[in-house]
Design a protein around this motif. Structure first.
Motif, PDB file in Angstrom:
ATOM      1  N   ALA A 376      94.780  85.383 -47.128  1.00  0.00           N
ATOM      2  CA  ALA A 376      94.220  85.320 -48.485  1.00  0.00           C
ATOM      3  C   ALA A 376      95.072  86.191 -49.394  1.00  0.00           C
ATOM      4  N   THR A 377      95.546  85.607 -50.465  1.00  0.00           N
ATOM      5  CA  THR A 377      96.347  86.357 -51.437  1.00  0.00           C
ATOM      6  C   THR A 377      95.420  86.909 -52.512  1.00  0.00           C
ATOM      7  N   THR A 378      95.449  88.226 -52.668  1.00  0.00           N
ATOM      8  CA  THR A 378      94.575  88.888 -53.640  1.00  0.00           C
ATOM      9  C   THR A 378      95.433  89.664 -54.632  1.00  0.00           C
ATOM     10  N   ALA A 379      94.767  90.265 -55.603  1.00  0.00           N
ATOM     11  CA  ALA A 379      95.483  91.055 -56.610  1.00  0.00           C
ATOM     12  C   ALA A 379      96.099  92.305 -56.004  1.00  0.00           C
ATOM     13  N   THR A 380      95.583  92.733 -54.852  1.00  0.00           N
ATOM     14  CA  THR A 380      96.085  93.968 -54.238  1.00  0.00           C
ATOM     15  C   THR A 380      97.008  93.728 -53.055  1.00  0.00           C
ATOM     16  N   GLY A 381      97.194  92.472 -52.648  1.00  0.00           N
ATOM     17  CA  GLY A 381      98.092  92.219 -51.540  1.00  0.00           C
ATOM     18  C   GLY A 381      97.721  90.971 -50.765  1.00  0.00           C
ATOM     19  N   THR A 382      98.305  90.842 -49.571  1.00  0.00           N
ATOM     20  CA  THR A 382      98.071  89.690 -48.698  1.00  0.00           C
ATOM     21  C   THR A 382      97.120  90.106 -47.581  1.00  0.00           C
ATOM     22  N   ARG A 383      95.943  89.506 -47.571  1.00  0.00           N
ATOM     23  CA  ARG A 383      94.945  89.866 -46.546  1.00  0.00           C
ATOM     24  C   ARG A 383      95.167  89.007 -45.308  1.00  0.00           C
ATOM     25  N   ILE A 384      95.314  89.687 -44.170  1.00  0.00           N
ATOM     26  CA  ILE A 384      95.511  89.011 -42.888  1.00  0.00           C
ATOM     27  C   ILE A 384      94.286  89.251 -42.018  1.00  0.00           C
ATOM     28  N   VAL A 475     107.068  97.930 -41.051  1.00  0.00           N
ATOM     29  CA  VAL A 475     105.733  98.222 -41.574  1.00  0.00           C
ATOM     30  C   VAL A 475     105.492  99.721 -41.506  1.00  0.00           C
ATOM     31  N   GLU A 476     104.974 100.269 -42.593  1.00  0.00           N
ATOM     32  CA  GLU A 476     104.709 101.702 -42.665  1.00  0.00           C
ATOM     33  C   GLU A 476     103.262 101.989 -42.301  1.00  0.00           C
ATOM     34  N   PRO A 477     103.011 103.061 -41.576  1.00  0.00           N
ATOM     35  CA  PRO A 477     101.623 103.444 -41.300  1.00  0.00           C
ATOM     36  C   PRO A 477     100.958 103.977 -42.565  1.00  0.00           C
ATOM     37  N   ARG A 486      98.265 102.955 -37.602  1.00  0.00           N
ATOM     38  CA  ARG A 486      99.350 101.977 -37.449  1.00  0.00           C
ATOM     39  C   ARG A 486      98.757 100.624 -37.059  1.00  0.00           C
ATOM     40  N   ILE A 487      99.387  99.565 -37.518  1.00  0.00           N
ATOM     41  CA  ILE A 487      98.945  98.235 -37.104  1.00  0.00           C
ATOM     42  C   ILE A 487      99.962  97.646 -36.140  1.00  0.00           C
ATOM     43  N   ASP A 488      99.517  96.682 -35.378  1.00  0.00           N
ATOM     44  CA  ASP A 488     100.406  95.902 -34.531  1.00  0.00           C
ATOM     45  C   ASP A 488     101.431  95.226 -35.453  1.00  0.00           C
ATOM     46  N   PRO A 489     102.724  95.406 -35.200  1.00  0.00           N
ATOM     47  CA  PRO A 489     103.724  94.747 -36.072  1.00  0.00           C
ATOM     48  C   PRO A 489     103.526  93.237 -36.178  1.00  0.00           C
ATOM     49  N   ALA A 490     102.876  92.630 -35.168  1.00  0.00           N
ATOM     50  CA  ALA A 490     102.643  91.183 -35.236  1.00  0.00           C
ATOM     51  C   ALA A 490     101.751  90.816 -36.418  1.00  0.00           C
ATOM     52  N   VAL A 491     100.888  91.733 -36.856  1.00  0.00           N
ATOM     53  CA  VAL A 491     100.058  91.473 -38.036  1.00  0.00           C
ATOM     54  C   VAL A 491     100.950  91.379 -39.277  1.00  0.00           C
ATOM     55  N   ALA A 492     101.896  92.315 -39.403  1.00  0.00           N
ATOM     56  CA  ALA A 492     102.819  92.293 -40.535  1.00  0.00           C
ATOM     57  C   ALA A 492     103.684  91.037 -40.511  1.00  0.00           C
ATOM     58  N   LEU A 493     104.049  90.586 -39.318  1.00  0.00           N
ATOM     59  CA  LEU A 493     104.847  89.361 -39.221  1.00  0.00           C
ATOM     60  C   LEU A 493     104.089  88.166 -39.804  1.00  0.00           C
ATOM     61  N   SER A 494     102.778  88.132 -39.613  1.00  0.00           N
ATOM     62  CA  SER A 494     101.990  87.036 -40.188  1.00  0.00           C
ATOM     63  C   SER A 494     102.000  87.094 -41.711  1.00  0.00           C
ATOM     64  N   ALA A 495     101.970  88.313 -42.282  1.00  0.00           N
ATOM     65  CA  ALA A 495     102.050  88.445 -43.736  1.00  0.00           C
ATOM     66  C   ALA A 495     103.410  87.959 -44.245  1.00  0.00           C
ATOM     67  N   VAL A 496     104.474  88.309 -43.536  1.00  0.00           N
ATOM     68  CA  VAL A 496     105.819  87.873 -43.916  1.00  0.00           C
ATOM     69  C   VAL A 496     105.952  86.354 -43.778  1.00  0.00           C
ATOM     70  N   HIS A 497     105.419  85.831 -42.669  1.00  0.00           N
ATOM     71  CA  HIS A 497     105.465  84.383 -42.448  1.00  0.00           C
ATOM     72  C   HIS A 497     104.787  83.644 -43.605  1.00  0.00           C
ATOM     73  N   ALA A 498     103.629  84.132 -44.020  1.00  0.00           N
ATOM     74  CA  ALA A 498     102.916  83.493 -45.128  1.00  0.00           C
ATOM     75  C   ALA A 498     103.738  83.552 -46.412  1.00  0.00           C
ATOM     76  N   GLY A 518      91.313  94.512 -43.124  1.00  0.00           N
ATOM     77  CA  GLY A 518      90.028  95.151 -43.387  1.00  0.00           C
ATOM     78  C   GLY A 518      90.086  95.908 -44.702  1.00  0.00           C
ATOM     79  N   GLU A 519      89.712  97.197 -44.647  1.00  0.00           N
ATOM     80  CA  GLU A 519      89.730  98.033 -45.842  1.00  0.00           C
ATOM     81  C   GLU A 519      91.038  98.799 -46.000  1.00  0.00           C
ATOM     82  N   ARG A 520      92.000  98.560 -45.134  1.00  0.00           N
ATOM     83  CA  ARG A 520      93.245  99.326 -45.145  1.00  0.00           C
ATOM     84  C   ARG A 520      94.393  98.478 -45.694  1.00  0.00           C
ATOM     85  N   ALA A 521      95.357  99.171 -46.310  1.00  0.00           N
ATOM     86  CA  ALA A 521      96.552  98.517 -46.848  1.00  0.00           C
ATOM     87  C   ALA A 521      97.784  99.132 -46.200  1.00  0.00           C
TER      88      ALA A 521
END
Length: 538
Positions: A376-384, A475-477, A486-498, A518-521
């Motif tokens: 989901a693309t929001t005003a604050t970023g890409t929600r995965i 991805v930065e913590p 820290r998040i699993d880098p695979a989560v960031a890969l999904s944001a990049v893929h999108a 979730g509530e974290r960026a």
């Protein structure tokens, strides 16, 4: 299972070579096979019942008054096998009597050659209740405390270690607890674990199920795990019924309970949210600690979102119920040790005994390696939001870990990624470079639009079909209350893929994305990879 309560108590004799601990199984239990197997696994010595009845003992310790205990010769100590005496089992003993305090069974447990020397209880109200129903049975009742609770409270400082062992991380750990019998969570709500496993986002929540050892014994571990397969495949934890269950309760952030007493240990350790799936009535005694708790905490409806139910919990309700079940803790082991040695006619050894800390729990046996990813693309970023593949509707794309998920899933993936392999012990090693594997994956899996390699350094390289260059992803913590998340880098890969699927160009200088989980960026940097990055061995 009464056996596990005995195992919590027997360390009062630790280090005393004058004491020999023997186990026997009172006939009539439906759960005897598993009890004997548990004793054998611990290396304990068992005595057949007929042989046990032919000997005289200096002390007989039991955690249930049921069965032919009177046939064992020697002064006996009776312990509760749960917390709070919350149930009245239909068809057993006296009508409406609390199981464990039933005068019918307490009288049967006594014999002129084997009197009940001590009935160790956990709260003054339990002694008063016993005295009101049967003054004779209350003659030897004393408030000792609860040694299982003492172990739980002694182990609370290990919470971070327990969560690390479970792989919980920054996620919210929700634990379901089920007692045994027809009114239990596992019987009345058999689909709840799978429903929650599908409903809760994988990167925000972790799920565990504590099943009463009697229920596990009736079904058998194989049958139980097969019934729970959808939830277990999604990463649910099923802790061992001896000790691990309590470690998991300490690690928990929230609890879903039926009318079983395990919830009281959770409430005593920390005041965290708890909701119920039991509607009251039936086996549950209304004015018991669990009866009071169930009447006051939120109920989880069959179609309700669990997060809404947990938000409705009011702080203090859990602690109040625990205080009604347990005397002020801290000296139960010393009190019981003193009483036991008086009955033995021995002076206790000079060394001090303390509650044994609970062990580290085992992590989930099955870890999801393929995810339906919702974007989901929001005003604050890409929600995965990731859910284990197949547990819900398809998302924006399917992200699959190559080499861990099945080939059918790999061939259906929109994003295929690979984690570093352990170091090889081969005399002549063969390994991919990051860029080499990415090109191989894009060639071998024509349905895949992005292929990525997670690097040992923590960064990632990603190739997108139709783009000549490979991208570096970092991805930065984020900081949170003095800790680093820290998040699993695979989560960031999904944001990049999108982002790449959207066909927006990536300049040579790179771009920065805000990945929302979730509530974290989390700040994600995407730029063209250098030659040295592309040739890293993975």
């Amino acid at each position: 299972m009464a056996l596990y309560r005995l195992l919590d108590v027997l360390p009062v004799f630790s280090g005393d070579d004058r004491i020999t601990r023997l186990f026997t199984l009172v006939p009539g239990s439906d759960f005897g096979v598993d009890a004997l197997a548990a004793i054998d696994a611990l290396g304990g010595r068992t005595v057949p019942w007929t042989e046990a009845c032919g000997r005289t003992y200096d002390l007989v310790v039991a955690a249930s008054p049921k069965g032919d205990l009177r046939l064992l010769r020697g002064p006996r100590v009776l312990l509760p096998h749960g917390a709070g005496f919350n149930k009245s089992i239909p068809g057993e003993g006296s009508a409406d009597s609390a199981s464990g305090l039933d005068p019918t069974y307490l009288r049967q447990a006594e014999h002129e050659d084997a009197p009940l020397a001590l009935h160790a209880l956990a709260h003054p109200d339990q002694v008063a209740k016993l005295a009101a129903t049967d003054p004779r049975a209350a003659r030897h009742a004393k408030v000792i405390g609860d040694l299982t609770l003492e172990r739980v409270l002694a182990s609370t400082s290990l919470r971070d270690r327990y969560r690390a062992a479970l792989g919980t991380g920054a996620r919210t750990l929700i634990v379901l607890v089920s007692t045994w019998g027809k009114e239990s969570l596992i019987r009345r709500h058999p689909g709840l674990p799978a429903r929650l496993a599908a409903q809760l986002p994988h990167d925000e929540y972790q799920l565990a199920l504590v099943v009463h050892p009697n229920e596990r014994s009736l079904l058998g571990t194989y049958e139980l795990t097969e019934r729970l397969a959808p939830a277990l495949d999604a990463g649910m934890i099923l802790p061992d019924p001896h000790e691990e269950w309590a470690s998991v309760l300490i690690a928990a952030d929230a609890l879903v309970t039926d009318h079983g007493s395990s919830a009281l240990y959770y409430c005593a350790a920390e005041d965290r949210p708890v909701v119920s799936v039991h509607r009251g009535g039936g086996e549950l005694i209304r004015d018991s600690p669990m009866g009071e708790l169930i009447a006051r905490i939120p109920q989880l409806g069959r179609a309700e979102n669990i997060t809404d139910a947990l938000r409705a919990y009011r702080p203090g309700l859990g602690h109040a119920a625990a205080q009604a079940a347990f005397a002020p803790p801290g000296d139960a082991m010393d009190l019981l040790r003193t009483e036991m040695y008086i009955l033995l006619g021995l002076a206790p050894p000079p060394h001090h005994v303390t509650p044994r800390l609970l062990p580290l729990p085992a992590p989930a046996v099955r870890i999801p390696t393929a995810f339906d990813v919702h974007v989901a693309t929001t005003a604050t970023g890409t929600r995965i939001t990731r859910h284990p593949a197949g547990t819900g509707p398809p998302g924006h794309h399917l992200a699959v870990e190559h080499g861990a998920a099945g080939e059918q899933l790999a061939r259906s993936a929109g994003l295929l990624y690979r984690r570093p392999l352990p170091a090889s012990a081969a005399p002549v090693d063969l390994a991919w470079t990051a860029d080499g594997w990415i090109r191989h994956a894009l060639s071998s899996y024509p349905g895949c639009r992005s292929a990525a390699a997670l690097l040992p350094s923590g960064g990632c390289l990603l190739g997108f079909r139709g783009h000549e260059r490979t991208y570096a992803v970092q991805v930065e913590p984020c900081s949170e209350g003095g800790r680093v998340v820290r998040i699993d880098p695979a989560v960031a890969l999904s944001a990049v893929h999108a982002r790449l699927v959207s066909a927006k160009p990536v300049p040579d200088s790179g771009i920065v994305l805000d990945c929302l989980v979730g509530e974290r960026a989390f700040r994600v940097t995407l730029r063209p990879a250098t030659d040295s990055e592309a040739t890293q061995v993975i």
